[in-house]
Design an enzyme around this catalytic site. Structure first.
Site, mmCIF file in Angstrom:
data_model
loop_
_atom_site.group_PDB
_atom_site.id
_atom_site.type_symbol
_atom_site.label_atom_id
_atom_site.label_comp_id
_atom_site.label_asym_id
_atom_site.label_seq_id
_atom_site.Cartn_x
_atom_site.Cartn_y
_atom_site.Cartn_z
ATOM 1 N N LEU A 151 0.868 -1.173 0.000
ATOM 2 C CA LEU A 151 0.000 0.000 0.000
ATOM 3 C C LEU A 151 0.906 1.223 0.000
ATOM 4 O O LEU A 151 1.988 1.206 0.594
ATOM 5 C CB LEU A 151 -0.886 0.046 1.259
ATOM 6 C CG LEU A 151 -1.974 -1.012 1.427
ATOM 7 C CD1 LEU A 151 -2.677 -0.819 2.772
ATOM 8 C CD2 LEU A 151 -2.999 -0.936 0.305
ATOM 9 N N ASP A 152 0.458 2.312 -0.646
ATOM 10 C CA ASP A 152 1.201 3.562 -0.560
ATOM 11 C C ASP A 152 1.331 3.971 0.896
ATOM 12 O O ASP A 152 0.455 3.686 1.725
ATOM 13 C CB ASP A 152 0.468 4.681 -1.315
ATOM 14 C CG ASP A 152 0.559 4.536 -2.825
ATOM 15 O OD1 ASP A 152 1.346 3.687 -3.292
ATOM 16 O OD2 ASP A 152 -0.165 5.261 -3.530
ATOM 17 N N ARG A 153 2.396 4.671 1.184
ATOM 18 C CA ARG A 153 2.634 5.135 2.555
ATOM 19 C C ARG A 153 1.456 5.953 3.084
ATOM 20 O O ARG A 153 1.074 5.846 4.249
ATOM 21 C CB ARG A 153 3.917 5.986 2.584
ATOM 22 C CG ARG A 153 4.332 6.463 3.956
ATOM 23 C CD ARG A 153 5.629 7.246 3.881
ATOM 24 N NE ARG A 153 6.076 7.657 5.184
ATOM 25 C CZ ARG A 153 7.197 8.338 5.407
ATOM 26 N NH1 ARG A 153 7.969 8.680 4.384
ATOM 27 N NH2 ARG A 153 7.538 8.684 6.626
ATOM 28 N N THR A 155 -1.665 5.735 2.295
ATOM 29 C CA THR A 155 -2.929 4.991 2.294
ATOM 30 C C THR A 155 -3.040 4.130 3.547
ATOM 31 O O THR A 155 -2.083 3.458 3.929
ATOM 32 C CB THR A 155 -3.027 4.089 1.049
ATOM 33 O OG1 THR A 155 -2.859 4.896 -0.119
ATOM 34 C CG2 THR A 155 -4.367 3.378 0.980
ATOM 35 N N ARG A 265 -5.344 7.036 -7.610
ATOM 36 C CA ARG A 265 -5.081 8.468 -7.500
ATOM 37 C C ARG A 265 -5.064 9.146 -8.871
ATOM 38 O O ARG A 265 -5.658 10.215 -9.069
ATOM 39 C CB ARG A 265 -3.746 8.688 -6.769
ATOM 40 C CG ARG A 265 -3.752 8.100 -5.378
ATOM 41 C CD ARG A 265 -2.357 7.949 -4.780
ATOM 42 N NE ARG A 265 -1.742 9.235 -4.475
ATOM 43 C CZ ARG A 265 -0.573 9.358 -3.848
ATOM 44 N NH1 ARG A 265 0.097 8.271 -3.492
ATOM 45 N NH2 ARG A 265 -0.086 10.554 -3.581
#
Length: 333
Positions: A151-153, A155, A265
């Site tokens: 996961l993105d940081r 998120t 995004r």
């Protein structure tokens, strides 16, 4: 200089420790050699790992091998002595602070945790440590803990960690073959059109001049474009708040059929409805106003995940409810 198969590996330069022999256990069986080395040679740059494989300094059962060779139980891997900088050595010896995370599901095969926003899933790219390093420090008795996906940081939400290699490969196969169901909650600017339910636009990854990674929508004839499919369902709308300078917003359930970098995004921003708080693709003026209202993060949350259990085959559905700072923002008291 020619390398002769079966030749004696180069000897260690003076001042370096001797080579080590490591026997492969069941938890590492089936792993690629390069990944096996990266795990055992902590702090050694990947470029150097590939160099020592190519040079024949790494051997399996005394034979030369390639980076994609799979190690098996009982194999004996020769790890050559390597030199790393004092700074890298210090970092490798300085463990991440131990930390447990909220658990949604745990058994002998896997952990499903609820990752907070602002925490990277692993160290690297200027981040000393992430979820996986902290979890390993918190569970020293666990022989095997590996990230199944990322996961993105920025998120929050559901993140899977495998406790066995068999579970890791089984779950990663499901992600790769698109057999999982991944749905996020995202708050975007404006009123999302109810009839806009599918975004099927290719994405192109590139680096900015400062080396930072970015993604943009591209055309179907772009040879570097990756087909990307996002499904969108409107959950609710948030009325405008003129007194606070906030526009109307839409809370979306977003299901991704492909797992591209920054897919949600970029896809949502390409439709003129950027994710609230997104510092890469969002409305920067709005983000500044939101920060003054204590909304200091991106409103993207990995809410629901469906997969087949790696041991039983049973279909599992996990839900991670919105964290308080997001839930309060869309439903103010």
């Amino acid at each position: 200089m020619k390398h002769i198969i079966g030749a004696k590996p180069p000897t260690a330069p003076a001042g370096l420790p001797a080579a080590r022999l490591v026997e492969v256990d069941a938890d590492s069986a089936g792993q690629r050699l390069d990944n096996f080395l990266i795990r055992h040679l902590k702090g050694v740059p990947k470029t150097h790992v590939y160099r020592i494989i190519r040079s024949g300094e790494v051997r399996i059962n005394k034979g030369r091998v390639s980076a994609d060779t799979r190690v098996e139980v009982g194999d004996v891997v020769r790890l050559p002595p390597v030199r790393i900088s004092d700074k890298v050595a210090e970092k490798a010896e300085r463990p991440a602070p131990a930390r447990e995370f909220p658990i949604l599901l745990e058994d002998e095969h896997l952990i499903a945790l609820d990752k907070p926003a602002g925490v990277a899933v692993h160290g690297g790219s200027g981040v000393s440590f992430g979820v996986i390093e902290q979890l390993r420090q918190a569970r020293p008795a666990s022989k095997f803990l590996e990230l199944v996906h990322r996961l993105d940081r920025e998120t929050s939400g559901i993140l899977l960690v495998a406790k066995k290699r068999s579970a890791l490969t089984h779950l990663q196969d499901q992600f790769r073959e698109r057999e999982t169901g991944k749905t996020y909650l995202a708050l975007v600017t404006g009123i999302w059109p109810a009839n806009k339910k599918v975004i099927d636009l290719p994405l192109h990854k590139y680096l900015q001049a400062d080396g930072e990674r970015r993604v943009r929508v591209t055309t179907a004839d772009d040879p570097d474009g990756m087909r990307s499919i996002t499904l969108v369902k409107v959950r609710s709308t948030v009325p405008a708040r003129p007194a606070q300078g906030l526009p109307a917003m839409s809370l979306l359930e977003v299901t991704i059929k492909t797992g591209r970098t920054h897919q949600i995004r970029v896809h949502l921003a390409s439709q003129g409805h950027a994710i609230v708080g997104d510092d890469k693709y969002g409305d920067f003026d709005l983000n500044k106003r939101l920060q003054k209202l204590s909304m200091k993060r991106m409103f993207l949350h990995a809410w629901r995940l469906q997969f087949n259990h790696p041991a039983s085959g049973e279909r599992v559905q996990l839900i991670a409810e919105l964290p308080p700072e997001l839930a309060d923002f869309v439903s103010p008291a």
